[in-house]
Write a protein that holds these residues in place. Structure first.
Motif, PDB file in Angstrom:
ATOM      1  N   TYR A  57       0.838  -1.200   0.000  1.00  0.00           N
ATOM      2  CA  TYR A  57       0.000   0.000   0.000  1.00  0.00           C
ATOM      3  C   TYR A  57       0.876   1.256   0.000  1.00  0.00           C
ATOM      4  CZ  TYR A  57      -3.469   3.415   1.616  1.00  0.00           C
ATOM      5  OH  TYR A  57      -4.287   4.516   1.742  1.00  0.00           O
ATOM      6  N   TYR A  58       1.867   1.273   0.878  1.00  0.00           N
ATOM      7  CA  TYR A  58       2.741   2.446   0.954  1.00  0.00           C
ATOM      8  C   TYR A  58       3.662   2.558  -0.254  1.00  0.00           C
ATOM      9  CZ  TYR A  58       1.082   3.647   5.557  1.00  0.00           C
ATOM     10  OH  TYR A  58       0.279   4.036   6.592  1.00  0.00           O
ATOM     11  N   ILE A  59       4.206   1.442  -0.705  1.00  0.00           N
ATOM     12  CA  ILE A  59       5.063   1.491  -1.888  1.00  0.00           C
ATOM     13  C   ILE A  59       4.274   2.025  -3.077  1.00  0.00           C
ATOM     14  CG2 ILE A  59       6.332   0.093  -3.579  1.00  0.00           C
ATOM     15  CD1 ILE A  59       7.084  -1.779  -1.223  1.00  0.00           C
ATOM     16  N   ALA A  60       3.084   1.490  -3.298  1.00  0.00           N
ATOM     17  CA  ALA A  60       2.248   1.920  -4.428  1.00  0.00           C
ATOM     18  C   ALA A  60       1.868   3.392  -4.304  1.00  0.00           C
ATOM     19  CB  ALA A  60       0.999   1.050  -4.527  1.00  0.00           C
ATOM     20  N   GLY A  61       1.576   3.830  -3.095  1.00  0.00           N
ATOM     21  CA  GLY A  61       1.189   5.231  -2.885  1.00  0.00           C
ATOM     22  C   GLY A  61       2.310   6.210  -3.163  1.00  0.00           C
ATOM     23  N   VAL A  62       3.503   5.893  -2.717  1.00  0.00           N
ATOM     24  CA  VAL A  62       4.656   6.770  -2.970  1.00  0.00           C
ATOM     25  C   VAL A  62       5.063   6.677  -4.437  1.00  0.00           C
ATOM     26  CG1 VAL A  62       7.062   7.264  -2.345  1.00  0.00           C
ATOM     27  CG2 VAL A  62       5.402   6.670  -0.556  1.00  0.00           C
ATOM     28  N   LEU A  63       4.981   5.494  -5.005  1.00  0.00           N
ATOM     29  CA  LEU A  63       5.267   5.319  -6.432  1.00  0.00           C
ATOM     30  C   LEU A  63       4.333   6.184  -7.272  1.00  0.00           C
ATOM     31  CD1 LEU A  63       6.807   3.845  -8.700  1.00  0.00           C
ATOM     32  CD2 LEU A  63       5.156   1.962  -8.456  1.00  0.00           C
ATOM     33  N   HIS A  64       3.093   6.283  -6.868  1.00  0.00           N
ATOM     34  CA  HIS A  64       2.119   7.131  -7.570  1.00  0.00           C
ATOM     35  C   HIS A  64       2.596   8.592  -7.588  1.00  0.00           C
ATOM     36  CE1 HIS A  64      -1.811   8.273  -9.107  1.00  0.00           C
ATOM     37  NE2 HIS A  64      -1.930   9.164  -8.134  1.00  0.00           N
ATOM     38  N   VAL A  65       3.151   9.045  -6.481  1.00  0.00           N
ATOM     39  CA  VAL A  65       3.705  10.413  -6.412  1.00  0.00           C
ATOM     40  C   VAL A  65       4.908  10.523  -7.346  1.00  0.00           C
ATOM     41  CG1 VAL A  65       4.811  12.140  -4.928  1.00  0.00           C
ATOM     42  CG2 VAL A  65       2.857  10.812  -4.077  1.00  0.00           C
ATOM     43  N   PHE A  66       5.777   9.516  -7.346  1.00  0.00           N
ATOM     44  CA  PHE A  66       6.944   9.530  -8.238  1.00  0.00           C
ATOM     45  C   PHE A  66       6.521   9.699  -9.693  1.00  0.00           C
ATOM     46  CE2 PHE A  66       9.899   6.617  -5.478  1.00  0.00           C
ATOM     47  CZ  PHE A  66       9.953   7.590  -4.506  1.00  0.00           C
ATOM     48  N   LYS A  67       5.384   9.109 -10.030  1.00  0.00           N
ATOM     49  CA  LYS A  67       4.883   9.169 -11.410  1.00  0.00           C
ATOM     50  C   LYS A  67       4.128  10.459 -11.713  1.00  0.00           C
ATOM     51  CE  LYS A  67       4.379   4.161 -11.958  1.00  0.00           C
ATOM     52  NZ  LYS A  67       3.408   3.060 -12.174  1.00  0.00           N
ATOM     53  N   GLY A  68       4.083  11.376 -10.764  1.00  0.00           N
ATOM     54  CA  GLY A  68       3.445  12.664 -10.988  1.00  0.00           C
ATOM     55  C   GLY A  68       2.060  12.801 -10.383  1.00  0.00           C
ATOM     56  N   GLY A  69       1.603  11.786  -9.683  1.00  0.00           N
ATOM     57  CA  GLY A  69       0.275  11.830  -9.072  1.00  0.00           C
ATOM     58  C   GLY A  69       0.285  12.504  -7.712  1.00  0.00           C
ATOM     59  N   ASN A  70      -0.883  12.623  -7.147  1.00  0.00           N
ATOM     60  CA  ASN A  70      -1.035  13.196  -5.813  1.00  0.00           C
ATOM     61  C   ASN A  70      -0.771  12.136  -4.747  1.00  0.00           C
ATOM     62  OD1 ASN A  70      -1.853  15.740  -6.779  1.00  0.00           O
ATOM     63  ND2 ASN A  70      -3.944  15.009  -7.028  1.00  0.00           N
ATOM     64  N   LEU A  71      -0.460  12.599  -3.555  1.00  0.00           N
ATOM     65  CA  LEU A  71      -0.317  11.694  -2.416  1.00  0.00           C
ATOM     66  C   LEU A  71      -1.723  11.364  -1.927  1.00  0.00           C
ATOM     67  CD1 LEU A  71       1.568  10.221  -0.463  1.00  0.00           C
ATOM     68  CD2 LEU A  71       1.496  12.262   0.990  1.00  0.00           C
ATOM     69  N   GLU A  72      -2.180  10.172  -2.259  1.00  0.00           N
ATOM     70  CA  GLU A  72      -3.558   9.783  -1.969  1.00  0.00           C
ATOM     71  C   GLU A  72      -3.669   8.757  -0.851  1.00  0.00           C
ATOM     72  OE1 GLU A  72      -4.804   8.475  -5.842  1.00  0.00           O
ATOM     73  OE2 GLU A  72      -4.932  10.531  -6.597  1.00  0.00           O
ATOM     74  N   ILE A  73      -2.559   8.200  -0.421  1.00  0.00           N
ATOM     75  CA  ILE A  73      -2.614   7.178   0.619  1.00  0.00           C
ATOM     76  C   ILE A  73      -2.856   7.823   1.984  1.00  0.00           C
ATOM     77  CG2 ILE A  73      -1.288   5.405  -0.578  1.00  0.00           C
ATOM     78  CD1 ILE A  73       1.213   6.387   0.900  1.00  0.00           C
ATOM     79  N   ARG A  74      -3.510   7.074   2.848  1.00  0.00           N
ATOM     80  CA  ARG A  74      -3.784   7.521   4.199  1.00  0.00           C
ATOM     81  C   ARG A  74      -3.542   6.357   5.149  1.00  0.00           C
ATOM     82  NH1 ARG A  74      -3.388  11.304   1.606  1.00  0.00           N
ATOM     83  NH2 ARG A  74      -4.837  12.976   1.194  1.00  0.00           N
ATOM     84  N   ASP A  75      -2.917   6.647   6.274  1.00  0.00           N
ATOM     85  CA  ASP A  75      -2.618   5.600   7.244  1.00  0.00           C
ATOM     86  C   ASP A  75      -3.859   4.785   7.605  1.00  0.00           C
ATOM     87  OD1 ASP A  75       0.002   6.469   7.270  1.00  0.00           O
ATOM     88  OD2 ASP A  75      -0.179   7.542   9.178  1.00  0.00           O
ATOM     89  N   LYS A  76      -4.990   5.448   7.751  1.00  0.00           N
ATOM     90  CA  LYS A  76      -6.198   4.752   8.205  1.00  0.00           C
ATOM     91  C   LYS A  76      -6.683   3.694   7.207  1.00  0.00           C
ATOM     92  CE  LYS A  76      -9.483   8.288   6.653  1.00  0.00           C
ATOM     93  NZ  LYS A  76     -10.539   9.203   7.095  1.00  0.00           N
TER      94      LYS A  76
END
Length: 158
Positions: A57-76
């Motif tokens: 979940y965290y890897i995919a979320g940060v990877l999304h930012v690397f690709k130009g996306g927004n930070l959409e992951i949330r701890d909850k």
């Protein structure tokens, strides 16, 4: 790029292929775990599957930012794993983790020192480097849990 290669290799060590720090990695630990074992509850601990999902979940979320996306992951939401009902589901989760990890490492390898030291999304999150290193440390923390839970499950079934 020397620093980015070093960090990318450290990331690969914990998820894909290393043995230097923990003498194991996620890919090694998960390779021979069945879907039933991955879902086996040991006391109040998280399951192996849930920990694999959580890291992915965290890897995919940060990877999304690397690709130009927004930070959409949330701890909850980091433990909101879809139901696993078969070996196919379990293999899909593992493949996603390993594919995301390799893509993540490739992005890190390409980062300049300037990028590594730049703000990650918002100043409150620190730099790219800080977030990448935190993800490495977080992964080692959960790798230890996976390793111990796996031993407990195998002892119980042998």
């Amino acid at each position: 790029m020397e620093k980015s290669n070093e960090i990318a290799n450290r990331f690969r060590e914990v998820i894909l292929n290393g043995t230097w720090i923990a003498n194991t990695n996620f890919q090694d630990q998960l390779s021979n775990v069945t879907w039933q074992q991955a879902l086996t509850k040991v006391s109040s601990l998280n399951t192996i599957a849930l920990l694999a999902f959580h890291i992915n979940y965290y890897i995919a979320g940060v990877l999304h930012v690397f690709k130009g996306g927004n930070l959409e992951i949330r701890d909850k939401y980091s433990f909101d794993m879809p139901e696993i009902t078969s070996e196919k589901d379990w293999n899909t989760l593992k493949e996603s983790l390993f594919q995301n990890a390799e893509a993540f490492a490739k992005y890190v390898e390409q980062m300049s020192d300037e990028k590594l030291n730049s703000v990650f999304v918002d100043p409150k999150y620190g730099t790219y480097r800080r977030n990448i290193e935190a993800l490495i440390e977080h992964s080692y923390y959960h790798l230890g849990q996976v390793s111990l839970i796996k031993k407990m499950i195998l002892e119980k079934t042998s």
